[in-house]
Write a protein that holds these residues in place. Sequence first.
Motif, PDB file in Angstrom:
ATOM      1  N   GLN A 362       7.849  -7.375 -17.160  1.00  0.00           N
ATOM      2  CA  GLN A 362       6.748  -6.640 -17.303  1.00  0.00           C
ATOM      3  C   GLN A 362       6.056  -7.059 -18.755  1.00  0.00           C
ATOM      4  O   GLN A 362       4.999  -6.983 -18.979  1.00  0.00           O
ATOM      5  CB  GLN A 362       7.489  -5.149 -17.591  1.00  0.00           C
ATOM      6  N   VAL A 363       7.123  -7.235 -19.916  1.00  0.00           N
ATOM      7  CA  VAL A 363       6.579  -7.386 -21.202  1.00  0.00           C
ATOM      8  C   VAL A 363       5.574  -8.722 -21.305  1.00  0.00           C
ATOM      9  O   VAL A 363       4.855  -8.710 -21.615  1.00  0.00           O
ATOM     10  CB  VAL A 363       7.813  -7.736 -21.993  1.00  0.00           C
ATOM     11  N   LEU A 364       6.327  -9.586 -20.617  1.00  0.00           N
ATOM     12  CA  LEU A 364       5.695 -11.081 -20.446  1.00  0.00           C
ATOM     13  C   LEU A 364       4.387 -10.951 -19.691  1.00  0.00           C
ATOM     14  O   LEU A 364       3.364 -11.533 -20.171  1.00  0.00           O
ATOM     15  CB  LEU A 364       6.448 -12.332 -20.028  1.00  0.00           C
ATOM     16  N   GLY A 365       4.485 -10.326 -18.452  1.00  0.00           N
ATOM     17  CA  GLY A 365       3.241 -10.187 -17.677  1.00  0.00           C
ATOM     18  C   GLY A 365       2.281  -9.532 -18.354  1.00  0.00           C
ATOM     19  O   GLY A 365       0.874  -9.864 -18.277  1.00  0.00           O
ATOM     20  N   ASN A 366       2.628  -8.136 -19.272  1.00  0.00           N
ATOM     21  CA  ASN A 366       1.469  -7.778 -19.723  1.00  0.00           C
ATOM     22  C   ASN A 366       1.026  -8.549 -20.867  1.00  0.00           C
ATOM     23  O   ASN A 366      -0.497  -8.489 -21.110  1.00  0.00           O
ATOM     24  CB  ASN A 366       2.284  -6.518 -20.486  1.00  0.00           C
ATOM     25  N   LEU A 367       1.639  -9.150 -21.841  1.00  0.00           N
ATOM     26  CA  LEU A 367       0.990  -9.999 -22.779  1.00  0.00           C
ATOM     27  C   LEU A 367       0.316 -11.070 -22.262  1.00  0.00           C
ATOM     28  O   LEU A 367      -0.731 -11.417 -22.800  1.00  0.00           O
ATOM     29  CB  LEU A 367       2.289 -10.515 -23.808  1.00  0.00           C
ATOM     30  N   LYS A 436       6.217  -2.268 -26.143  1.00  0.00           N
ATOM     31  CA  LYS A 436       7.153  -2.262 -27.471  1.00  0.00           C
ATOM     32  C   LYS A 436       8.338  -1.416 -27.144  1.00  0.00           C
ATOM     33  O   LYS A 436       9.374  -1.747 -27.604  1.00  0.00           O
ATOM     34  CB  LYS A 436       5.947  -1.508 -28.523  1.00  0.00           C
ATOM     35  N   HIS A 437       8.021  -0.358 -26.306  1.00  0.00           N
ATOM     36  CA  HIS A 437       9.245   0.491 -25.823  1.00  0.00           C
ATOM     37  C   HIS A 437      10.309  -0.465 -25.449  1.00  0.00           C
ATOM     38  O   HIS A 437      11.410  -0.371 -25.552  1.00  0.00           O
ATOM     39  CB  HIS A 437       8.835   1.391 -24.727  1.00  0.00           C
ATOM     40  N   ILE A 438       9.930  -1.207 -24.506  1.00  0.00           N
ATOM     41  CA  ILE A 438      11.020  -2.219 -23.805  1.00  0.00           C
ATOM     42  C   ILE A 438      11.734  -2.829 -24.607  1.00  0.00           C
ATOM     43  O   ILE A 438      12.757  -2.991 -24.816  1.00  0.00           O
ATOM     44  CB  ILE A 438      10.300  -2.902 -22.504  1.00  0.00           C
ATOM     45  N   VAL A 439      10.732  -3.574 -25.600  1.00  0.00           N
ATOM     46  CA  VAL A 439      11.451  -4.735 -26.605  1.00  0.00           C
ATOM     47  C   VAL A 439      12.328  -3.828 -27.401  1.00  0.00           C
ATOM     48  O   VAL A 439      13.306  -4.119 -27.836  1.00  0.00           O
ATOM     49  CB  VAL A 439      10.264  -5.240 -27.514  1.00  0.00           C
ATOM     50  N   ASP A 440      11.895  -2.649 -27.888  1.00  0.00           N
ATOM     51  CA  ASP A 440      12.813  -1.763 -28.874  1.00  0.00           C
ATOM     52  C   ASP A 440      13.912  -1.251 -28.021  1.00  0.00           C
ATOM     53  O   ASP A 440      14.937  -1.148 -28.758  1.00  0.00           O
ATOM     54  CB  ASP A 440      12.047  -0.530 -29.334  1.00  0.00           C
TER      55      ASP A 440
END
Length: 472
Positions: A362-367, A436-440
């Motif tokens: 999700q993180v990489l997909g979004n970025l 940001k939430h996921i990374v945190d």
Amino acid sequence: MKLKSSIFTKLFSTYVFSSIAAFLIFSAVFYILFQNDLKQNFLNTLHAQHEQVELTLELAYKEGQNKDAIISTLGLMNDKDHRSIYLFDETGELLHVFSGMVEPLHIEKEVIEKALAGNPVNEFVNEKGQRIFLMVSPLEGGQDTFEEKVLVIALHGYDPVAKSIKGMFMLAGLITTVVTTCFLFILSNKLSSPLRSMNLVAMEYAKGNFDKKVEVKSNDEIGQLGDTLNHMAKELASLDLMRKEFVANVSHDMRSPLTSINGFIGAMLDGTIPERDQSRYLHLMKDETERLIKLVNDLLDIARIEAGQVSIYPQNYNVSEQIRSLIAKLEPQLLKQELEIELETYEEKDIYVFADKDRIDQVLGNLIQNAINFSPSKGLVTIRLSTIAKDVVISIKDHGPGIPKEELNYIWDRFFKVDKARSQKVGTGIGLSIVKHIVDLHGGAKIEVISEVGKGTVFTVTLPLEHKKVRE
Ligand SMILES: Nc1ncnc2c1ncn2[C@@H]1O[C@H](COP(=O)(O)OP(=O)(O)O)[C@@H](O)[C@H]1O
Ligand SMILES: [Mg+2]
């Protein structure tokens, strides 16, 4: 505002009561001490006078002296406005009186008897409403030679002195009370008036009117509270604005796919779209529904993350492979926008990380999606994958419009969009907030952004390297 329960009344009355109580206790103690001291002073004077009487008597009884003349000097020596002197013989008979009073005092017989028995008496008696202090003492100096056996000295001036001291105390008390009450009134008002105005301002905030500001005049806790209120209003106002924009964006984002799906279905039903083209339109409709699903999923995700319902399940997995497959999935979109994505890595082998695979997807997909969305046509997006010490660093770089420095802090806020007009079509401003939430939530992971307006943006995600199993 009810005056009875106001903080001003409470503060003011507490202050006034406690200062008056403190003053009363202090003056009571002081007054008692002062009284004792006064009494002691008088006693000392009376004792001195007793000695003088004894000396005079001794002189009077010396041979060859005129006894009566010498004794009468006692009357001359005595300060008769304040004191009277009485001398009694051993039967309790009054022998001499030296007094300025019109009528001599009536002195109880038993008091004289007590003194004759060798016990001095110091006491107050009431004479016509005035307190008179009596010192009754045996005259022992002359043994048997003196006819005078008991000396009574009566002190008339005791009450006026005590009274004038009392008056001074009352005056001091009155002045102190008035002055402190004025000070306390000003102080209580100074403390409570900012609270009153804050209350009014807070009520305006409750009505949704965030323009009102608390005037901060002091640097103490009350001033800090005012600052906090102002800050809160600012945050609430921006949240409120974001919420309104969000509703508008979500509605817009939902309406366009729904409108086109609706249009296609209508066209199919009335035969405007021939049967042979129908499959193409069904595919378009599928794309639109996928957009809708993604939007709804994002909304659900952020709601669940913010409610603390999302947990992270980390595992060792191949992140190189993950990125390749993300790029592959985007191929159709890249072709359409004539964009290019390159994956840069100096590692020979695939890299493994220890993280939650689905969430990092999700993180990489979004970025990557952002990088694509904000790239100019024919632009280049570079994804760099490297390892530094025990970390894996993934950076995604585009040559888009960039993000102004002053906005960089806000891009992680939900619903935040830098250029509202520009990104109207592409998103809702939730993506980076989820990222940001996921990374945190991942311990040991972080995300950073560097951007230059007009040049482009680089997002860098750092994840922990895979956890190697200890070989047996
Ligand atoms: N690569 C980028 N280049 C320029 N601006 C970006 C980039 N990524 C994000 N932004 C800015 O941050 C905002 C928030 O991003 P995001 O949360 O993903 O929302 P969305 O993509 O839904 O607009 C975007 O609207 C955009 O203004
Ligand atoms: Mg986005």
